[in-house]
Write a protein that holds these residues in place. Structure first.
Motif, mmCIF file in Angstrom:
data_model
loop_
_atom_site.group_PDB
_atom_site.id
_atom_site.type_symbol
_atom_site.label_atom_id
_atom_site.label_comp_id
_atom_site.label_asym_id
_atom_site.label_seq_id
_atom_site.Cartn_x
_atom_site.Cartn_y
_atom_site.Cartn_z
ATOM 1 N N LYS A 144 48.468 93.211 -60.417
ATOM 2 C CA LYS A 144 48.929 92.844 -59.082
ATOM 3 C C LYS A 144 49.021 91.339 -58.862
ATOM 4 N N ALA A 145 48.119 90.571 -59.427
ATOM 5 C CA ALA A 145 48.105 89.126 -59.191
ATOM 6 C C ALA A 145 47.153 88.479 -60.180
ATOM 7 N N LEU A 146 47.246 87.179 -60.295
ATOM 8 C CA LEU A 146 46.291 86.427 -61.094
ATOM 9 C C LEU A 146 45.058 86.177 -60.229
ATOM 10 N N HIS A 147 43.907 86.613 -60.687
ATOM 11 C CA HIS A 147 42.679 86.426 -59.923
ATOM 12 C C HIS A 147 42.100 85.030 -60.125
ATOM 13 N N HIS A 148 41.978 84.604 -61.389
ATOM 14 C CA HIS A 148 41.436 83.272 -61.650
ATOM 15 C C HIS A 148 41.862 82.766 -63.016
ATOM 16 N N ALA A 149 41.742 81.468 -63.175
ATOM 17 C CA ALA A 149 41.903 80.808 -64.463
ATOM 18 C C ALA A 149 40.594 80.081 -64.735
ATOM 19 N N HIS A 180 49.573 75.565 -69.839
ATOM 20 C CA HIS A 180 49.290 74.776 -68.655
ATOM 21 C C HIS A 180 48.940 75.707 -67.503
ATOM 22 N N LEU A 181 48.435 75.148 -66.435
ATOM 23 C CA LEU A 181 48.087 75.883 -65.230
ATOM 24 C C LEU A 181 48.974 75.352 -64.117
ATOM 25 N N ALA A 182 49.735 76.224 -63.459
ATOM 26 C CA ALA A 182 50.703 75.812 -62.445
ATOM 27 C C ALA A 182 50.221 76.191 -61.046
ATOM 28 N N PHE A 183 50.387 75.242 -60.113
ATOM 29 C CA PHE A 183 50.027 75.452 -58.717
ATOM 30 C C PHE A 183 51.285 75.408 -57.861
ATOM 31 N N VAL A 184 51.429 76.356 -56.949
ATOM 32 C CA VAL A 184 52.552 76.397 -56.010
ATOM 33 C C VAL A 184 52.297 75.368 -54.911
ATOM 34 N N VAL A 185 53.317 74.598 -54.584
ATOM 35 C CA VAL A 185 53.236 73.628 -53.485
ATOM 36 C C VAL A 185 54.503 73.740 -52.634
ATOM 37 N N ASP A 186 54.404 73.315 -51.389
ATOM 38 C CA ASP A 186 55.589 73.308 -50.522
ATOM 39 C C ASP A 186 56.534 72.183 -50.900
ATOM 40 N N LYS A 209 28.718 76.697 -63.829
ATOM 41 C CA LYS A 209 29.890 77.509 -63.495
ATOM 42 C C LYS A 209 30.191 77.251 -62.023
ATOM 43 N N LEU A 210 31.393 76.731 -61.776
ATOM 44 C CA LEU A 210 31.827 76.416 -60.420
ATOM 45 C C LEU A 210 33.033 77.286 -60.086
ATOM 46 N N ASP A 211 32.920 78.079 -59.034
ATOM 47 C CA ASP A 211 34.020 78.925 -58.573
ATOM 48 C C ASP A 211 34.739 78.205 -57.436
ATOM 49 N N LEU A 212 36.050 77.979 -57.628
ATOM 50 C CA LEU A 212 36.868 77.239 -56.672
ATOM 51 C C LEU A 212 37.961 78.133 -56.112
ATOM 52 N N LEU A 213 38.264 77.971 -54.830
ATOM 53 C CA LEU A 213 39.211 78.842 -54.134
ATOM 54 C C LEU A 213 40.494 78.096 -53.786
ATOM 55 N N LEU A 214 41.620 78.745 -54.066
ATOM 56 C CA LEU A 214 42.931 78.284 -53.618
ATOM 57 C C LEU A 214 43.248 78.962 -52.280
ATOM 58 N N PRO A 215 44.122 78.380 -51.470
ATOM 59 C CA PRO A 215 44.419 78.965 -50.160
ATOM 60 C C PRO A 215 44.920 80.413 -50.196
ATOM 61 N N ASN A 216 45.602 80.822 -51.282
ATOM 62 C CA ASN A 216 46.126 82.193 -51.334
ATOM 63 C C ASN A 216 45.113 83.197 -51.874
ATOM 64 N N GLY A 248 43.575 82.936 -54.875
ATOM 65 C CA GLY A 248 43.386 82.722 -56.301
ATOM 66 C C GLY A 248 42.222 81.777 -56.537
ATOM 67 N N GLN A 249 41.666 81.841 -57.736
ATOM 68 C CA GLN A 249 40.495 81.031 -58.023
ATOM 69 C C GLN A 249 40.631 80.293 -59.347
ATOM 70 N N VAL A 250 39.904 79.183 -59.435
ATOM 71 C CA VAL A 250 39.739 78.446 -60.681
ATOM 72 C C VAL A 250 38.243 78.424 -60.962
ATOM 73 N N GLU A 251 37.864 78.830 -62.176
ATOM 74 C CA GLU A 251 36.477 78.746 -62.592
ATOM 75 C C GLU A 251 36.337 77.525 -63.493
ATOM 76 N N LEU A 252 35.407 76.652 -63.166
ATOM 77 C CA LEU A 252 35.169 75.450 -63.949
ATOM 78 C C LEU A 252 33.823 75.604 -64.656
#
Length: 127
Positions: free
Chosen positions: A3-8, A76-82, A43-50, A52-56
């Protein structure tokens, strides 16, 4: 099925430097931060506005990326921007080197690349 990408997940060489980059410069929200003593690892869990998450992650003596950017594995890791132009300008003001904006030959969408503190290629992709 999918359904979607949960995290990278990203392994960094300098945890504090990367934490500041992803939170202060890129503006990701901290969901959780945990030190795993048995692995001498953060381990740092980071949240995107939609959602999605990035684990560092940090690991002692993790090997460097073998080549840039054509090594096997995540390219690479791509982020959606306006607006690629707006975000590019914001990053450059904060001292981040950003490549010139390009246009995807297949979609007609605008994009550009920059790197995190360990040289991981990150992409801004205009919605």
């Amino acid at each position: 099925m999918l359904k979607a990408l949960h995290h990278a997940a990203i392994i960094c060489s300098d945890y504090q430097r990367s934490k500041l980059f992803y939170t202060d410069i890129l503006g990701l929200e901290v969901l959780a931060e945990n030190y795993r003593a048995a692995r001498n690892s953060w381990k740092l869990d980071l949240l995107l506005p939609n959602g999605g998450q990035v684990e560092l992650f940090s690991f002692p003596e993790a090997p460097a990326r073998p080549s840039y950017p054509e090594a096997q594995g995540l390219r690479h890791l791509a982020f959606v921007v306006d607006s690629v132009d707006d975000v590019k300008a914001q990053l450059e003001v904060r001292g981040v080197a950003v490549e010139p904006v390009r246009v995807d030959e297949y979609t007609g969408k605008r994009f550009t690349f920059f790197s995190d503190p360990d040289g991981l290629p990150l992409e801004l992709y205009e919605q």
